[in-house]
Write a protein that holds these residues in place. Structure first.
Motif, PDB file in Angstrom:
ATOM      1  N   TYR A  47       0.898  -1.152   0.000  1.00  0.00           N
ATOM      2  CA  TYR A  47       0.000   0.000   0.000  1.00  0.00           C
ATOM      3  C   TYR A  47       0.943   1.210   0.000  1.00  0.00           C
ATOM      4  N   PRO A  48       0.563   2.340  -0.677  1.00  0.00           N
ATOM      5  CA  PRO A  48       1.480   3.490  -0.716  1.00  0.00           C
ATOM      6  C   PRO A  48       1.989   3.889   0.675  1.00  0.00           C
ATOM      7  N   LYS A  49       3.229   4.311   0.714  1.00  0.00           N
ATOM      8  CA  LYS A  49       3.905   4.833   1.921  1.00  0.00           C
ATOM      9  C   LYS A  49       4.229   3.774   2.975  1.00  0.00           C
ATOM     10  N   SER A  50       4.404   2.541   2.505  1.00  0.00           N
ATOM     11  CA  SER A  50       4.666   1.454   3.453  1.00  0.00           C
ATOM     12  C   SER A  50       6.104   0.944   3.402  1.00  0.00           C
ATOM     13  N   GLY A  51       6.929   1.613   2.595  1.00  0.00           N
ATOM     14  CA  GLY A  51       8.340   1.195   2.530  1.00  0.00           C
ATOM     15  C   GLY A  51       8.744   0.629   1.180  1.00  0.00           C
ATOM     16  N   THR A  52       8.051   1.075   0.114  1.00  0.00           N
ATOM     17  CA  THR A  52       8.352   0.592  -1.242  1.00  0.00           C
ATOM     18  C   THR A  52       9.797   0.900  -1.623  1.00  0.00           C
ATOM     19  N   ILE A  53      10.188   2.155  -1.451  1.00  0.00           N
ATOM     20  CA  ILE A  53      11.532   2.565  -1.883  1.00  0.00           C
ATOM     21  C   ILE A  53      12.605   1.845  -1.064  1.00  0.00           C
ATOM     22  N   TRP A  54      12.265   1.533   0.153  1.00  0.00           N
ATOM     23  CA  TRP A  54      13.191   0.808   1.040  1.00  0.00           C
ATOM     24  C   TRP A  54      13.419  -0.606   0.492  1.00  0.00           C
ATOM     25  N   MET A  55      12.334  -1.271   0.124  1.00  0.00           N
ATOM     26  CA  MET A  55      12.461  -2.627  -0.406  1.00  0.00           C
ATOM     27  C   MET A  55      13.154  -2.602  -1.770  1.00  0.00           C
ATOM     28  N   GLN A  56      12.904  -1.561  -2.561  1.00  0.00           N
ATOM     29  CA  GLN A  56      13.624  -1.446  -3.840  1.00  0.00           C
ATOM     30  C   GLN A  56      15.131  -1.381  -3.571  1.00  0.00           C
ATOM     31  N   GLN A  57      15.495  -0.588  -2.581  1.00  0.00           N
ATOM     32  CA  GLN A  57      16.914  -0.426  -2.250  1.00  0.00           C
ATOM     33  C   GLN A  57      17.528  -1.773  -1.819  1.00  0.00           C
ATOM     34  N   ILE A  58      16.804  -2.501  -1.002  1.00  0.00           N
ATOM     35  CA  ILE A  58      17.324  -3.790  -0.506  1.00  0.00           C
ATOM     36  C   ILE A  58      17.463  -4.788  -1.666  1.00  0.00           C
ATOM     37  N   LEU A  59      16.471  -4.830  -2.536  1.00  0.00           N
ATOM     38  CA  LEU A  59      16.550  -5.785  -3.658  1.00  0.00           C
ATOM     39  C   LEU A  59      17.685  -5.415  -4.618  1.00  0.00           C
ATOM     40  N   LEU A  60      17.849  -4.114  -4.873  1.00  0.00           N
ATOM     41  CA  LEU A  60      18.948  -3.680  -5.752  1.00  0.00           C
ATOM     42  C   LEU A  60      20.291  -4.068  -5.147  1.00  0.00           C
ATOM     43  N   LEU A  61      20.407  -3.866  -3.837  1.00  0.00           N
ATOM     44  CA  LEU A  61      21.665  -4.181  -3.161  1.00  0.00           C
ATOM     45  C   LEU A  61      21.907  -5.687  -3.103  1.00  0.00           C
ATOM     46  N   LEU A  62      20.852  -6.470  -2.933  1.00  0.00           N
ATOM     47  CA  LEU A  62      21.037  -7.931  -2.930  1.00  0.00           C
ATOM     48  C   LEU A  62      21.529  -8.397  -4.300  1.00  0.00           C
ATOM     49  N   GLN A 119       1.553 -19.777  -9.895  1.00  0.00           N
ATOM     50  CA  GLN A 119       2.423 -20.900 -10.308  1.00  0.00           C
ATOM     51  C   GLN A 119       3.906 -20.547 -10.247  1.00  0.00           C
ATOM     52  N   LYS A 120       4.209 -19.294 -10.552  1.00  0.00           N
ATOM     53  CA  LYS A 120       5.618 -18.917 -10.755  1.00  0.00           C
ATOM     54  C   LYS A 120       5.899 -17.552 -10.141  1.00  0.00           C
ATOM     55  N   GLY A 121       7.183 -17.253  -9.941  1.00  0.00           N
ATOM     56  CA  GLY A 121       7.572 -15.927  -9.455  1.00  0.00           C
ATOM     57  C   GLY A 121       7.379 -15.809  -7.951  1.00  0.00           C
ATOM     58  N   LYS A 122       7.815 -14.661  -7.423  1.00  0.00           N
ATOM     59  CA  LYS A 122       7.737 -14.438  -5.977  1.00  0.00           C
ATOM     60  C   LYS A 122       7.117 -13.070  -5.681  1.00  0.00           C
ATOM     61  N   VAL A 123       6.507 -12.986  -4.504  1.00  0.00           N
ATOM     62  CA  VAL A 123       5.882 -11.737  -4.061  1.00  0.00           C
ATOM     63  C   VAL A 123       6.405 -11.393  -2.667  1.00  0.00           C
ATOM     64  N   ILE A 124       6.800 -10.132  -2.486  1.00  0.00           N
ATOM     65  CA  ILE A 124       7.144  -9.653  -1.140  1.00  0.00           C
ATOM     66  C   ILE A 124       6.121  -8.581  -0.787  1.00  0.00           C
ATOM     67  N   TYR A 125       5.316  -8.828   0.221  1.00  0.00           N
ATOM     68  CA  TYR A 125       4.322  -7.827   0.646  1.00  0.00           C
ATOM     69  C   TYR A 125       4.864  -7.108   1.879  1.00  0.00           C
ATOM     70  N   VAL A 126       4.927  -5.778   1.806  1.00  0.00           N
ATOM     71  CA  VAL A 126       5.365  -4.990   2.964  1.00  0.00           C
ATOM     72  C   VAL A 126       4.165  -4.232   3.518  1.00  0.00           C
ATOM     73  N   ALA A 127       3.852  -4.474   4.786  1.00  0.00           N
ATOM     74  CA  ALA A 127       2.735  -3.776   5.439  1.00  0.00           C
ATOM     75  C   ALA A 127       3.292  -2.850   6.518  1.00  0.00           C
ATOM     76  N   ARG A 128       2.616  -1.705   6.709  1.00  0.00           N
ATOM     77  CA  ARG A 128       3.048  -0.743   7.733  1.00  0.00           C
ATOM     78  C   ARG A 128       1.832  -0.330   8.538  1.00  0.00           C
ATOM     79  N   ASN A 129       2.020  -0.005   9.791  1.00  0.00           N
ATOM     80  CA  ASN A 129       0.844   0.382  10.586  1.00  0.00           C
ATOM     81  C   ASN A 129       0.146   1.587   9.943  1.00  0.00           C
ATOM     82  N   PRO A 130      -1.165   1.510   9.836  1.00  0.00           N
ATOM     83  CA  PRO A 130      -1.884   2.478   9.004  1.00  0.00           C
ATOM     84  C   PRO A 130      -1.913   3.907   9.538  1.00  0.00           C
TER      85      PRO A 130
END
Ligand code: A3P
Length: 297
Positions: A47-62, A119-130
């Motif tokens: 959901y917007p403002k829940s840490g999208t850019i943070w997870m993008q940063q972590i995935l890029l770095l991984l 069937q395929k692929g992966k999903v990472i869901y990030v939730a933040r207190n509303p």
């Protein structure tokens, strides 16, 4: 609403979800459902403002094994250029021909997503207190020119509770995605867990994605994805995004990055009202949220 009459910041209701006129094309969004998926595809869902850019940063770095200098930030690409939103105009077409691994983010509700994800692929869901999402979203509405500037905090508060914002109802988003977590290969993680122990969160994400990094490489992923370090990277703080999209004089994208900032914004009456709605909507939800930094440390 006749789309030709809509202003750029107007929301368009489409199949029970709110899209942004000019940023999303409902017909194009509908075609996401039929996309072919590869085993190596990863979707970060928030959901917007829940840490999208943070997870993008972590995935890029991984992907870069912790080496910040090899991320294409150097060519002035932002996190969103490198891990784009699947639903934004033009991006679906790019996805089809992109080389693997295709890393994407989305704010969409489940019913728009590729059916092949079961069937395929992966999903990472990030939730933040509303409550913190609401405050962060309020400031983002001032910053982002594609969204309507709120009249005042209370007006935005009511809109958020009604789900009258891009992303629709926070409650529906989190409940729906969570209830389908066993229908696909999903890691469900919270912003507050990441705040509490970023090292463990990064290890969980790395394991989930089947990455093999040394301890030193993992430590570098953590180091370059802390709030203070990301704030110093212009491309991870959207500083180079043109002024017609973000009004930089209104604030920074990386704003506070903490848990409990809502306490500086909600009145007692608003808090009471929010709690009532939360308890009604989330009554049967099995996870508890952290509302205060003091509960975390
Ligand atoms: P605040 O406005 O509360 O500071 P999104 O990317 O989904 O739009 O989420 C943005 C929110 O995540 C902002 O919240 C931003 O500061 C926060 N954020 C981004 N990177 C972070 C990090 N490394 N640590 C903590 N919070 C972070």
């Amino acid at each position: 609403m006749d789309l030709n009459d809509a202003k750029t910041h107007e929301l368009v209701t489409h199949r029970g979800f709110k899209l942004i006129h000019g940023t999303h094309d409902p017909d194009d969004v509908d075609q996401i459902y039929n996309l072919e998926i590869r085993d190596s595809d990863v979707f970060v869902v928030t959901y917007p403002k829940s840490g999208t850019i943070w997870m993008q940063q972590i995935l890029l770095l991984l992907e870069a094994k912790g080496d910040l200098t090899t991320i294409n930030h150097l060519n002035n690409h932002s996190n969103a250029d490198l891990i784009p939103w699947i639903e934004v105009n033009g991006n679906r077409q790019m996805f089809i021909t992109a080389p693997s691994p295709r890393l994407r983010v989305t704010h969409l509700q489940l019913h728009f997503m590729p059916s092949a994800l079961s069937q395929k692929g992966k999903v990472i869901y990030v939730a933040r207190n509303p409550k913190d999402v609401l405050v962060s979203y309020f400031y983002f509405h001032k910053l982002a020119n594609m969204l309507e500037t709120p009249k005042d905090f209370n007006d935005f508060f009511e809109k958020f509770i009604r789900g009258d914002v891009f992303g629709g109802s926070w409650f529906e988003h989190v409940k729906t995605w969570y209830s389908h977590k066993n229908d696909m290969d999903m890691l469900f993680i919270t912003y507050e867990e990441m705040i509490k122990d970023l090292q463990s969160a990064v290890e969980r994400i790395s394991l989930f994605l089947g990455k093999e990094l040394t301890d030193e490489q993992l430590a570098n992923v953590v180091k370059h994805s802390t709030f203070n370090n990301m704030k110093k990277i212009p491309q991870a703080n959207y500083e180079q995004v043109p002024g017609d999209l973000l009004s930089h004089h209104q604030g920074t994208f990386m704003r506070k990055g903490t848990v409990g900032d809502w306490k500086n914004h909600f009145t007692a009456a608003q808090n009471e009202r929010f709690d009532k709605v939360f308890h009604r909507e989330m009554e049967n939800f099995p996870l508890a949220f952290n509302w205060d930094i003091m509960d975390i440390n």
